[in-house]
Design a protein around this motif. Structure first.
Motif: not given
Length: 202
Positions: A9, A39-40, A42-43, A45-46, A91, A101, A104-105
């Motif tokens: 990220y 992750l930028v 392919t973020p 989903d919450l 990160s 983000t 969320a992962w």
């Protein structure tokens, strides 16, 4: 050859976190099979109503095609973790903790009956075996090991341990607090990365 999952990220221009990711990649690119998750780009989903209730339903064999598609990315992230011998997550620290983000992962991969299980006799048990993780963290300020304001490190470590994965962390701390020492801070982090890659891939 071992499998390494790199979860990155690094949204900022001139990201110091990306410098550390690139250093890791340069050291190990010929020594391991790499799966790179940006992750930028392919973020994750919450956890919201339409996917959380599917995840909690526990009946994936009864899902419709549309429901399976809704969870496709969620399931992919879990599969990537289960297939990895080594996981590197990189990160920056935002506001004393994980960026949303990245959290969320984490919420995607901590999955009941996939990466952990529960029984009345044994309690919670991580299902990820023979996997190690490395956390690359960059922060603007420095924090002591017991600083109650620093939630990033204990949060990511606890979640990895919960699913059965021991982790180490390499921190490049103080890049804003000590701008005249940035090159030294990054150089030390690079040396620490080299040391752990020697251990993992020797």
């Amino acid at each position: 050859m071992k499998n390494t999952l790199i979860v990155s990220y690094t949204p900022r221009h001139d990201s110091y976190t990306k410098v550390l990711v690139d250093e890791f990649l340069e050291l190990v690119s010929q020594k391991t099979n790499i799966t790179f998750l940006d992750l930028v780009a392919t973020p994750p989903d919450l956890l919201l109503a339409d996917n959380l209730n599917l995840i909690l339903s526990g009946n994936p064999t009864e899902f419709t095609h549309e429901e399976k598609e809704r969870l496709r990315q969620h399931d992919l992230f879990i599969d990537q973790v289960l297939a990895a011998d080594y996981i590197v997550i990189a990160s920056p620290m935002y506001n004393f903790s994980l960026p949303a983000t990245v959290k969320a992962w984490v919420d995607s991969i901590v999955a009941s009956d996939k990466t952990f299980t529960f029984s009345e006799n044994d309690g919670f048990k991580g299902l990820c075996k023979n996997t190690e993780a490395l956390v690359l963290m960059v922060s603007g300020n420095t924090y002591s090991d017991t600083d109650s304001k620093e939630y990033f490190s204990p949060l990511i470590k606890t979640n990895f341990e919960f699913i059965g994965i021991p982790s180490n962390q390499i921190s490049a701390s103080g890049v804003n607090q000590f701008p005249d020492q940035v090159s030294t801070i990054i150089a030390k982090a690079k040396n620490d990365i080299a040391a752990i890659t020697q251990t993992w891939y020797s």
